[in-house]
Design a protein around this motif. Structure first.
Motif, PDB file in Angstrom:
ATOM      1  N   LEU A 441      79.368 -19.451 152.088  1.00 59.37           N
ATOM      2  CA  LEU A 441      78.708 -18.576 153.048  1.00 59.37           C
ATOM      3  C   LEU A 441      78.839 -17.103 152.648  1.00 59.37           C
ATOM      4  O   LEU A 441      77.869 -16.336 152.712  1.00 59.37           O
ATOM      5  CB  LEU A 441      79.293 -18.801 154.439  1.00 59.37           C
ATOM      6  CG  LEU A 441      78.712 -17.920 155.553  1.00 59.37           C
ATOM      7  CD1 LEU A 441      77.295 -18.349 155.891  1.00 59.37           C
ATOM      8  CD2 LEU A 441      79.602 -17.969 156.803  1.00 59.37           C
ATOM      9  N   PHE A 442      80.029 -16.687 152.244  1.00 60.49           N
ATOM     10  CA  PHE A 442      80.246 -15.289 151.878  1.00 60.49           C
ATOM     11  C   PHE A 442      79.401 -14.901 150.657  1.00 60.49           C
ATOM     12  O   PHE A 442      78.897 -13.775 150.574  1.00 60.49           O
ATOM     13  CB  PHE A 442      81.732 -15.049 151.599  1.00 60.49           C
ATOM     14  CG  PHE A 442      82.500 -14.621 152.815  1.00 60.49           C
ATOM     15  CD1 PHE A 442      83.071 -13.372 152.889  1.00 60.49           C
ATOM     16  CD2 PHE A 442      82.629 -15.466 153.908  1.00 60.49           C
ATOM     17  CE1 PHE A 442      83.776 -12.972 154.020  1.00 60.49           C
ATOM     18  CE2 PHE A 442      83.331 -15.083 155.035  1.00 60.49           C
ATOM     19  CZ  PHE A 442      83.901 -13.828 155.097  1.00 60.49           C
ATOM     20  N   ARG A 443      79.265 -15.843 149.740  1.00 54.76           N
ATOM     21  CA  ARG A 443      78.462 -15.552 148.555  1.00 54.76           C
ATOM     22  C   ARG A 443      76.977 -15.412 148.916  1.00 54.76           C
ATOM     23  O   ARG A 443      76.299 -14.479 148.450  1.00 54.76           O
ATOM     24  CB  ARG A 443      78.654 -16.647 147.507  1.00 54.76           C
ATOM     25  CG  ARG A 443      77.927 -16.372 146.186  1.00 54.76           C
ATOM     26  CD  ARG A 443      78.262 -17.407 145.127  1.00 54.76           C
ATOM     27  NE  ARG A 443      77.887 -18.756 145.525  1.00 54.76           N
ATOM     28  CZ  ARG A 443      78.758 -19.707 145.876  1.00 54.76           C
ATOM     29  NH1 ARG A 443      80.052 -19.445 145.886  1.00 54.76           N
ATOM     30  NH2 ARG A 443      78.341 -20.919 146.216  1.00 54.76           N
ATOM     31  N   GLU A 444      76.495 -16.299 149.755  1.00 53.58           N
ATOM     32  CA  GLU A 444      75.065 -16.294 150.085  1.00 53.58           C
ATOM     33  C   GLU A 444      74.712 -15.231 151.125  1.00 53.58           C
ATOM     34  O   GLU A 444      73.673 -14.575 151.026  1.00 53.58           O
ATOM     35  CB  GLU A 444      74.654 -17.679 150.594  1.00 53.58           C
ATOM     36  CG  GLU A 444      74.806 -18.771 149.545  1.00 53.58           C
ATOM     37  CD  GLU A 444      74.505 -20.163 150.089  1.00 53.58           C
ATOM     38  OE1 GLU A 444      74.175 -20.265 151.297  1.00 53.58           O
ATOM     39  OE2 GLU A 444      74.601 -21.147 149.326  1.00 53.58           O
ATOM     40  N   LEU A 445      75.546 -15.050 152.139  1.00 48.77           N
ATOM     41  CA  LEU A 445      75.240 -14.152 153.249  1.00 48.77           C
ATOM     42  C   LEU A 445      75.534 -12.690 152.912  1.00 48.77           C
ATOM     43  O   LEU A 445      74.744 -11.791 153.227  1.00 48.77           O
ATOM     44  CB  LEU A 445      76.023 -14.579 154.490  1.00 48.77           C
ATOM     45  CG  LEU A 445      75.788 -13.779 155.771  1.00 48.77           C
ATOM     46  CD1 LEU A 445      74.376 -14.022 156.297  1.00 48.77           C
ATOM     47  CD2 LEU A 445      76.821 -14.168 156.838  1.00 48.77           C
ATOM     48  N   LEU A 446      76.686 -12.467 152.249  1.00 48.33           N
ATOM     49  CA  LEU A 446      77.137 -11.088 152.029  1.00 48.33           C
ATOM     50  C   LEU A 446      77.152 -10.673 150.565  1.00 48.33           C
ATOM     51  O   LEU A 446      77.456  -9.517 150.257  1.00 48.33           O
ATOM     52  CB  LEU A 446      78.553 -10.914 152.611  1.00 48.33           C
ATOM     53  CG  LEU A 446      78.725 -11.249 154.099  1.00 48.33           C
ATOM     54  CD1 LEU A 446      80.185 -11.082 154.509  1.00 48.33           C
ATOM     55  CD2 LEU A 446      77.824 -10.379 154.962  1.00 48.33           C
ATOM     56  N   GLY A 447      76.866 -11.641 149.682  1.00 52.90           N
ATOM     57  CA  GLY A 447      76.911 -11.319 148.258  1.00 52.90           C
ATOM     58  C   GLY A 447      78.309 -11.076 147.749  1.00 52.90           C
ATOM     59  O   GLY A 447      78.506 -10.375 146.745  1.00 52.90           O
ATOM     60  N   LEU A 448      79.318 -11.644 148.428  1.00 53.59           N
ATOM     61  CA  LEU A 448      80.719 -11.480 148.029  1.00 53.59           C
ATOM     62  C   LEU A 448      81.206 -12.757 147.356  1.00 53.59           C
ATOM     63  O   LEU A 448      81.168 -13.835 147.963  1.00 53.59           O
ATOM     64  CB  LEU A 448      81.593 -11.177 149.245  1.00 53.59           C
ATOM     65  CG  LEU A 448      81.446  -9.794 149.870  1.00 53.59           C
ATOM     66  CD1 LEU A 448      82.313  -9.683 151.125  1.00 53.59           C
ATOM     67  CD2 LEU A 448      81.826  -8.704 148.875  1.00 53.59           C
ATOM     68  N   ASP A 449      81.667 -12.641 146.138  1.00 53.80           N
ATOM     69  CA  ASP A 449      82.243 -13.776 145.409  1.00 53.80           C
ATOM     70  C   ASP A 449      83.751 -13.742 145.593  1.00 53.80           C
ATOM     71  O   ASP A 449      84.441 -12.923 144.996  1.00 53.80           O
ATOM     72  CB  ASP A 449      81.874 -13.685 143.928  1.00 53.80           C
ATOM     73  CG  ASP A 449      82.408 -14.875 143.130  1.00 53.80           C
ATOM     74  OD1 ASP A 449      83.029 -15.779 143.752  1.00 53.80           O
ATOM     75  OD2 ASP A 449      82.218 -14.889 141.904  1.00 53.80           O
ATOM     76  N   ARG A 525      69.775 -16.373 155.428  1.00 52.57           N
ATOM     77  CA  ARG A 525      70.383 -16.000 154.156  1.00 52.57           C
ATOM     78  C   ARG A 525      71.275 -17.081 153.537  1.00 52.57           C
ATOM     79  O   ARG A 525      71.768 -16.888 152.422  1.00 52.57           O
ATOM     80  CB  ARG A 525      71.232 -14.739 154.340  1.00 52.57           C
ATOM     81  CG  ARG A 525      70.408 -13.497 154.679  1.00 52.57           C
ATOM     82  CD  ARG A 525      71.336 -12.347 155.018  1.00 52.57           C
ATOM     83  NE  ARG A 525      70.598 -11.114 155.242  1.00 52.57           N
ATOM     84  CZ  ARG A 525      70.596 -10.061 154.436  1.00 52.57           C
ATOM     85  NH1 ARG A 525      71.293 -10.119 153.306  1.00 52.57           N
ATOM     86  NH2 ARG A 525      69.915  -8.979 154.741  1.00 52.57           N
ATOM     87  N   SER A 526      71.515 -18.162 154.233  1.00 53.20           N
ATOM     88  CA  SER A 526      72.440 -19.162 153.688  1.00 53.20           C
ATOM     89  C   SER A 526      71.822 -20.552 153.696  1.00 53.20           C
ATOM     90  O   SER A 526      70.888 -20.834 154.455  1.00 53.20           O
ATOM     91  CB  SER A 526      73.749 -19.177 154.488  1.00 53.20           C
ATOM     92  OG  SER A 526      73.507 -19.534 155.830  1.00 53.20           O
ATOM     93  N   SER A 527      72.354 -21.403 152.867  1.00 54.42           N
ATOM     94  CA  SER A 527      71.859 -22.773 152.736  1.00 54.42           C
ATOM     95  C   SER A 527      72.357 -23.647 153.882  1.00 54.42           C
ATOM     96  O   SER A 527      73.324 -23.302 154.579  1.00 54.42           O
ATOM     97  CB  SER A 527      72.333 -23.365 151.416  1.00 54.42           C
ATOM     98  OG  SER A 527      73.752 -23.460 151.400  1.00 54.42           O
ATOM     99  N   GLU A 528      71.692 -24.790 154.046  1.00 58.49           N
ATOM    100  CA  GLU A 528      72.115 -25.732 155.079  1.00 58.49           C
ATOM    101  C   GLU A 528      73.549 -26.192 154.842  1.00 58.49           C
ATOM    102  O   GLU A 528      74.330 -26.349 155.787  1.00 58.49           O
ATOM    103  CB  GLU A 528      71.150 -26.919 155.107  1.00 58.49           C
ATOM    104  CG  GLU A 528      71.327 -27.853 156.297  1.00 58.49           C
ATOM    105  CD  GLU A 528      72.472 -28.851 156.113  1.00 58.49           C
ATOM    106  OE1 GLU A 528      73.047 -29.272 157.135  1.00 58.49           O
ATOM    107  OE2 GLU A 528      72.785 -29.183 154.953  1.00 58.49           O
ATOM    108  N   SER A 529      73.916 -26.382 153.579  1.00 56.61           N
ATOM    109  CA  SER A 529      75.274 -26.815 153.245  1.00 56.61           C
ATOM    110  C   SER A 529      76.303 -25.786 153.685  1.00 56.61           C
ATOM    111  O   SER A 529      77.320 -26.122 154.303  1.00 56.61           O
ATOM    112  CB  SER A 529      75.381 -27.052 151.732  1.00 56.61           C
ATOM    113  OG  SER A 529      76.720 -27.242 151.343  1.00 56.61           O
ATOM    114  N   ALA A 530      76.056 -24.522 153.383  1.00 58.02           N
ATOM    115  CA  ALA A 530      77.001 -23.467 153.759  1.00 58.02           C
ATOM    116  C   ALA A 530      77.098 -23.355 155.270  1.00 58.02           C
ATOM    117  O   ALA A 530      78.193 -23.190 155.827  1.00 58.02           O
ATOM    118  CB  ALA A 530      76.573 -22.134 153.155  1.00 58.02           C
ATOM    119  N   ARG A 531      75.965 -23.460 155.965  1.00 59.36           N
ATOM    120  CA  ARG A 531      75.983 -23.354 157.427  1.00 59.36           C
ATOM    121  C   ARG A 531      76.778 -24.500 158.045  1.00 59.36           C
ATOM    122  O   ARG A 531      77.599 -24.297 158.936  1.00 59.36           O
ATOM    123  CB  ARG A 531      74.547 -23.355 157.975  1.00 59.36           C
ATOM    124  CG  ARG A 531      73.737 -22.139 157.592  1.00 59.36           C
ATOM    125  CD  ARG A 531      72.488 -22.015 158.472  1.00 59.36           C
ATOM    126  NE  ARG A 531      71.599 -23.168 158.351  1.00 59.36           N
ATOM    127  CZ  ARG A 531      70.651 -23.291 157.429  1.00 59.36           C
ATOM    128  NH1 ARG A 531      70.493 -22.347 156.505  1.00 59.36           N
ATOM    129  NH2 ARG A 531      69.865 -24.349 157.395  1.00 59.36           N
TER     130      ARG A 531
END
Length: 576
Positions: A441-449, A525-531
């Motif tokens: 989620l952090f990678r997809e939503l906020l661009g934080l790795d 901003r996020s995939s179904e998996s991340a959600r």
């Protein structure tokens, strides 16, 4: 006049008396025994470990009455189990038990001490006496005569310490001299000629051999009880072993109904206890109990537990039960009849190893999750930027012997304990799933790795949690400042309240508009998996924000010291 409980106990057949005493608190057990006409027979029927732990729970100072009924061999076991620090005799405990044994009278004390290895007896006596041979040309030392005792024409005994134990040991020597002169002579020679280190080594070897015969293996062999086996191949592995003997398995029409089955211990409603109680008759229960004790003995040795540390022993007993129950639940899927069948067909040591292996698989999964965070178990188990309970749970999973964080099960406990059920294991995997989903989620939503060195550098040395980063970004978005985790100025907290809280008095709650904006941002901003995998984490973050603001009065300035859910900066500080 005996109580009703004592009367009922006395009316039981002898074997049922023993079964009834099993598991009772030590002092209650002692009182029932001492009130029984068969007191000595009952005590002498106890396994050495059972009597030892009963006496330890009572305490050496109050154990004399029961100890006076014990056999010499049971007394020797008491010294074997409680009077050694690894390979060194523990003379402090030896004194305590010597005084307890002496309460039974000189004859009983002599019988007990003469049952010890003569090397250990010599080591004990050397703490208080020196022995001289009358025919030794070097003669005797120049010392006051009241320090010397002589029982025959061959040996002169000097008392070098005056205390209660020395007086008791003099009585023992006199009794031994009168009972068995050959023993007395051998003891004098050991004290006179023996080398301390050699006596200790020989006594330790004899003790080790007896412990091995009772299911206490050496340290390295004991580690096998924690050896990994592949749970997916369990039935294949079990076929290699001969089926255990399980005497008196109840037939299907004799099974005790679950709602009528008494527990083996107060409050214990585990599948293991229920299966033993409901599925096995008396002899079968005793056989399982004995086998469980053998597994516990291996756990004690493998963990280098001091047998005299009653709390540590209880922990080992609890661990044995927990892993056996975990393994049984895994095999039976919670079905009572299936559990009984598996208990009939499975050696308990194998079942214990299955329970251990299930937690090791969880640890491997936790190590993989840690790797996805760019970390290694070698660099430390605690990930400081994870929120509670994820931080504590992951640290417990990564221990060499994985532990379960009590904060996960909703019972209020926040301590670590052993995994004891499949529910514990499922909660563990669910936590790891949420940590992985949050990383995504952090990678997809906020661009934080979260695995990057850059992120670790940003949070290093700061008390920053992922919940604060996420909520700060979402609150900024709600106020029209973009979806970014820039710290919010303290003076803007009133605007934060207006942007996220509803207008329904106190306690207030997050507004439907804010919750809808959060759901929209995440969905876009996020995939179904991340959600799916991060839902519980996101909800916990929203709950933290609501708890922070619910009782505040929006008409007054908000003190930033009491806001835990957001990243806040002083008004003059940089927002990044």
């Amino acid at each position: 006049m005996p109580s009703a409980k004592e009367t009922n106990f006395q009316n039981l057949p002898f074997q049922e008396k023993l079964d009834f005493l099993y598991g009772l608190p030590a002092r209650q057990k002692r009182d029932l025994i001492l009130a029984s006409p068969e007191a000595e027979r009952l005590v002498r029927s106890f396994a050495p470990e059972t009597l030892f732990h009963t006496l330890k729970e009572i305490g050496a100072a109050d154990a004399g009455d029961l100890l006076s009924l014990a056999t010499p061999e049971q007394v020797r076991w008491l010294f074997d189990l409680d009077c050694w620090n690894k390979d060194q005799p523990n003379f402090g405990r030896i004194r305590e038990w010597l005084e307890a044994v002496a309460e039974g009278g000189r004859r009983r004390m002599a019988e007990g001490l003469m049952a010890l290895d003569i090397e250990l007896a010599a080591l004990i006596l050397r703490q208080f006496f020196r022995v001289y041979r009358v025919d030794d040309p070097q003669g005797t030392p120049d010392a006051p005569l009241d320090r010397f005792v002589q029982f025959d024409e061959h040996y002169l005994i000097e008392q070098i310490r005056k205390e209660t134990a020395a007086t008791l040991l003099l009585e023992f020597l006199e009794e031994a001299f009168e009972r068995d002169y050959n023993y007395f002579e051998s003891l004098m020679e050991e004290i006179y000629w023996g080398v301390g280190a050699e006596l200790e080594e020989q006594a330790y070897r004899f003790r080790g051999a007896r412990l091995a015969d009772r299911g206490f293996p050496d340290f390295y062999s004991a580690q096998e009880v924690f050896a990994y086996l592949d749970p997916a191949r369990f039935f294949e592995i079990r076929k290699v072993y001969d089926a255990p003997s399980r005497a008196e398995l109840l037939t299907d029409d004799e099974l005790v109904p679950p709602d009528l089955a008494p527990w083996l211990a107060d409050g214990d409603n585990s599948l293991l206890s229920l299966a033993i109680t409901a599925g096995f008759a008396a002899e079968g229960k005793r056989q399982l109990r004995a086998e469980m004790a053998m597994v516990t003995n291996q756990v004690l040795v493998a963990r280098a537990v001091d047998f005299g540390d009653i709390e540590a022993v209880r922990d080992a007993v609890s661990m044995t039960h927990s892993y056996l129950n975990l393994g049984l639940e895994h095999l039976a899927g919670g079905d009572l009849r299936g559990a009984i069948e598996h208990l009939r067909d499975t050696h308990l040591k194998l079942l214990f190893r299955l329970g251990v292996s299930l937690t090791i698989d969880l640890r491997k999964r936790a190590e993989a999750v840690l790797g996805r965070l760019g970390l290694s178990p070698r660099s430390g188990r605690e990930v400081h930027y994870l929120d509670t309970p994820y931080r504590e749970a992951l640290a417990g999973f990564l221990e060499r012997q994985p532990r379960f964080y009590g904060g996960l099960d909703g019972g209020g406990a926040v301590t670590m304990r052993d995994f004891g059920s499949m529910r514990d294991l499922h909660l563990g995997y669910a936590v790891l799933e949420q940590v992985e989903g949050t990383t995504e989620l952090f990678r997809e939503l906020l661009g934080l790795d979260l695995a990057s060195a850059a992120f670790r550098g940003l949070v290093a040395g700061h008390e920053v949690h992922l919940s604060q980063i996420l909520m700060t970004a979402l609150v900024n978005s709600a106020m029209g400042h973009g979806l970014a985790p820039r710290a919010i100025a303290a003076s803007r907290l009133g605007h934060v309240y207006s942007a996220v809280m509803g207008r329904h008095g106190r306690p207030a709650s997050l507004s439907h508009e804010f919750r809808a904006s959060v759901a929209k941002a995440i969905a876009e901003r996020s995939s179904e998996s991340a959600r799916r995998r991060s839902t519980d984490f996101v909800n916990s973050c929203l709950n933290l924000l609501e708890e922070d603001l619910a009782e505040l009065d929006p008409g007054h300035p908000i003190d930033p010291r009491f806001i835990r859910s957001l990243l806040i900066r002083a008004d003059h500080a940089s927002p990044s």
